[in-house]
Write an enzyme that holds these catalytic residues in place. Structure first.
Site, short mmCIF file in Angstrom:
data_model
loop_
_atom_site.label_atom_id
_atom_site.label_comp_id
_atom_site.label_asym_id
_atom_site.label_seq_id
_atom_site.Cartn_x
_atom_site.Cartn_y
_atom_site.Cartn_z
CG HIS A 151 -11.30 0.18 1.11
ND1 HIS A 151 -10.07 0.71 0.01
CD2 HIS A 151 -11.09 0.34 1.99
CE1 HIS A 151 -9.40 0.99 0.38
NE2 HIS A 151 -9.37 0.97 1.42
CE1 TYR A 194 -6.88 4.30 -1.22
CE2 TYR A 194 -4.57 4.49 0.20
CZ TYR A 194 -5.46 3.96 -0.12
OH TYR A 194 -6.85 2.93 0.57
CB THR A 249 -7.23 2.14 -4.27
OG1 THR A 249 -6.29 1.18 -4.15
CG2 THR A 249 -7.94 2.32 -3.72
CB SER A 295 -0.46 0.36 1.45
OG SER A 295 -1.69 1.60 1.62
CE LYS A 318 -7.39 -3.67 -3.12
NZ LYS A 318 -8.59 -2.29 -1.99
C1 LIG Z 1 -7.07 -2.29 7.87
C2 LIG Z 1 -6.75 -2.27 6.57
C3 LIG Z 1 -6.43 -1.81 6.18
C4 LIG Z 1 -6.11 -1.52 4.58
N1 LIG Z 1 -5.21 -0.38 3.50
C5 LIG Z 1 -5.81 -0.40 2.17
C6 LIG Z 1 -5.09 0.40 1.42
O1 LIG Z 1 -3.90 1.01 1.88
N2 LIG Z 1 -5.29 0.67 0.12
C7 LIG Z 1 -5.75 0.08 -0.28
O2 LIG Z 1 -6.00 0.10 -1.78
N3 LIG Z 1 -6.78 -0.97 0.45
C8 LIG Z 1 -6.72 -1.15 1.38
N4 LIG Z 1 -7.59 -1.68 2.04
C9 LIG Z 1 -8.73 -2.64 1.90
C10 LIG Z 1 -7.91 -4.18 1.35
O3 LIG Z 1 -7.14 -3.87 0.21
C11 LIG Z 1 -8.92 -5.36 0.59
O4 LIG Z 1 -9.63 -4.69 -0.38
C12 LIG Z 1 -10.06 -5.44 1.49
O5 LIG Z 1 -9.27 -5.53 2.70
C13 LIG Z 1 -10.75 -7.22 1.48
O6 LIG Z 1 -11.52 -7.60 2.00
P1 LIG Z 1 -11.26 -8.66 3.09
O7 LIG Z 1 -10.46 -7.55 4.80
O8 LIG Z 1 -12.95 -8.91 3.54
O9 LIG Z 1 -10.44 -9.40 2.29
C14 LIG Z 1 -7.24 -1.89 3.81
C15 LIG Z 1 -8.09 -3.09 4.23
C16 LIG Z 1 -8.00 -3.22 5.51
C17 LIG Z 1 -8.40 -4.17 6.38
#
Ligand SMILES: Cc1cc2nc3c(=O)[nH]c(=O)nc-3n(C[C@H](O)[C@H](O)[C@H](O)COP(=O)(O)O)c2cc1C
Length: 380
Positions: A274, A131, A157, A108, A250
């Site tokens: 997300h 981002y 994203t 990320s 994404k």
């Molecule tokens: C703690 C946390 C931080 C996240 N940070 C980002 C991020 O920095 N960039 C991004 O594109 N998605 C981020 N996401 C979303 C994840 O990439 C992903 O889409 C999501 O966790 C998928 O769902 P799941 O947790 O049920 O597997 C984050 C998710 C979590 C739980």
């Protein structure tokens, strides 16, 4: 303790025990009523499998390519920011465990170890997630750093025009960009082991603090969370041209947007809400997958994330048209439960569950998985 974790939910419970409540809730929670967060998982359970038998499943082959990179499983580790909140080894542990399991890791922009530190720690397949900031110079610099460090794909994203309303965080006094109120800090006093782990710092903004070089120091900090809500398809096409390599979008949920993304130069799509952290009430990725698969018609790899907790969920996603899945919380629960070994455990659990599910469904390899595996109501 990890040996007693037999599924992702066991790792989640272990993470809940080890983390201060505000940090666990930041990991675990979603936006508003968390209806989308719950439905992401439940939507998988609503799909029913129709297994085939006598297909020689003595061995199963789970290997594939995703976004141009070889993967031992139809799975990638999704980008998640701030991993050092969950374990001091943070993104380094995840990158190493992912490389060991042979699956790509998407780092990320909001990571707590830099693009270069993660590249130096792991020679596994890596994707950089960007981002998009208002300051185009920041975007360009991050893209060039990812290229120079050997990241094989760029992922943009597109579902964070603004940050969703995450009420667990609001109650705990946490905000994004990550800041803690005194009340939240007081809660951490109850978790001395966690506090000890973060004594070296949390590494927040690791990728942004050197933006602009020594002369530009501070520019990164001032622009760091000024995401660009005016980004449109033309802006996306400019980024695709700048990267000029495997380019993943994404956060796609609508079939029309998938078509726009392809027109803008996407070679891969991640269907995602997300993980239920943005628009509450959004459909589950698995619910919109068939329409997007039809629109994409094989012109790009489709990966789906949100709610994947079981090998059978991976099977269902592939049967409905995905090349594979991405996971976020599952590996973060592992990280919180046991550092690098915990991420190993999360990936091993899903690998084993997928292999068993393929054998029981009569699929010796991923090519044998198709929509006939999914129960459809017979026409009246
Ligand atoms: C703690 C946390 C931080 C996240 N940070 C980002 C991020 O920095 N960039 C991004 O594109 N998605 C981020 N996401 C979303 C994840 O990439 C992903 O889409 C999501 O966790 C998928 O769902 P799941 O947790 O049920 O597997 C984050 C998710 C979590 C739980």
């Amino acid at each position: 303790m990890l040996a007693r974790c037999h599924n992702i939910e066991d790792l989640r419970r272990q993470a809940a025990r080890r983390l201060p409540t505000p940090i666990f809730d930041f990991l675990d929670g979603g936006a508003e009523d968390e209806a989308t967060l719950r439905n992401n998982r439940m939507a998988f359970d609503r799909e029913k499998l129709v297994p085939s038998c006598l297909r020689d499943v003595e061995t199963v082959d789970t290997a594939t390519t995703i976004f141009g990179q070889a993967s031992a499983l139809p799975l990638i580790c999704a980008p998640t920011g701030a991993s050092r909140l969950f374990h001091p080894a943070g993104e380094i542990a995840v990158a190493r465990a992912a490389a060991r399991a042979g699956v790509p890791y998407a780092l990320s922009t909001g990571s707590t170890r830099s693009i270069e530190e993660v590249a130096a720690a792991s020679d596994g397949a890596k994707i950089f997630q960007l981002y998009v900031y208002k300051d185009h110079g920041v975007n360009r610099e991050l893209i060039e750093r990812a290229r120079a460090a050997g990241y094989g794909a760029l992922c943009i994203t597109v579902d964070v025009a603004v940050v969703g309303k995450r009420e667990r965080d609001l109650r705990h006094g946490l905000s994004i960009p990550m800041r803690f109120t005194p009340a939240a800090v007081a809660r951490f006093a109850c978790s001395p082991r966690w506090l000890w782990g973060v004594r070296g710092g949390l590494g927040l903004g690791a990728n942004l603090k050197t933006i602009g070089g020594a002369a530009g120091r501070g520019r990164g900090a001032s622009t760091s969370w000024q995401l660009d809500p005016s980004l449109d398809w033309d802006g996306l096409a400019d980024l695709a041209a700048l990267w000029n390599g495997p380019f993943v979008v994404k956060g796609i949920m609508a079939a029309d947007d998938a078509r726009h993304a392809l027109d803008a130069g996407a070679t891969g799509i991640i269907i995602s809400n997300h993980g239920g952290r943005q628009l509450d009430g959004a459909a589950a990725p698995i619910e919109v997958l068939p329409a997007i698969a039809q629109a994409v018609a094989g012109r790009a790899d489709i990966v789906l994330d949100g709610g994947v907790r079981r090998g059978t969920h991976i099977l269902k996603a592939i049967a409905l048209g995905a090349k594979g899945v991405a996971i976020g919380r599952p590996y973060l629960y592992g990280l919180a439960a046991g550092g690098e070994a915990g991420v190993d455990r999360a990936l091993a659990i899903l690998h084993k569950e997928l292999a068993v599910a393929m054998q029981l469904a009569g699929c010796p390899d991923l090519g044998a998985i198709d929509e006939r595996l999914i129960l459809r109501a017979s026409p009246a």
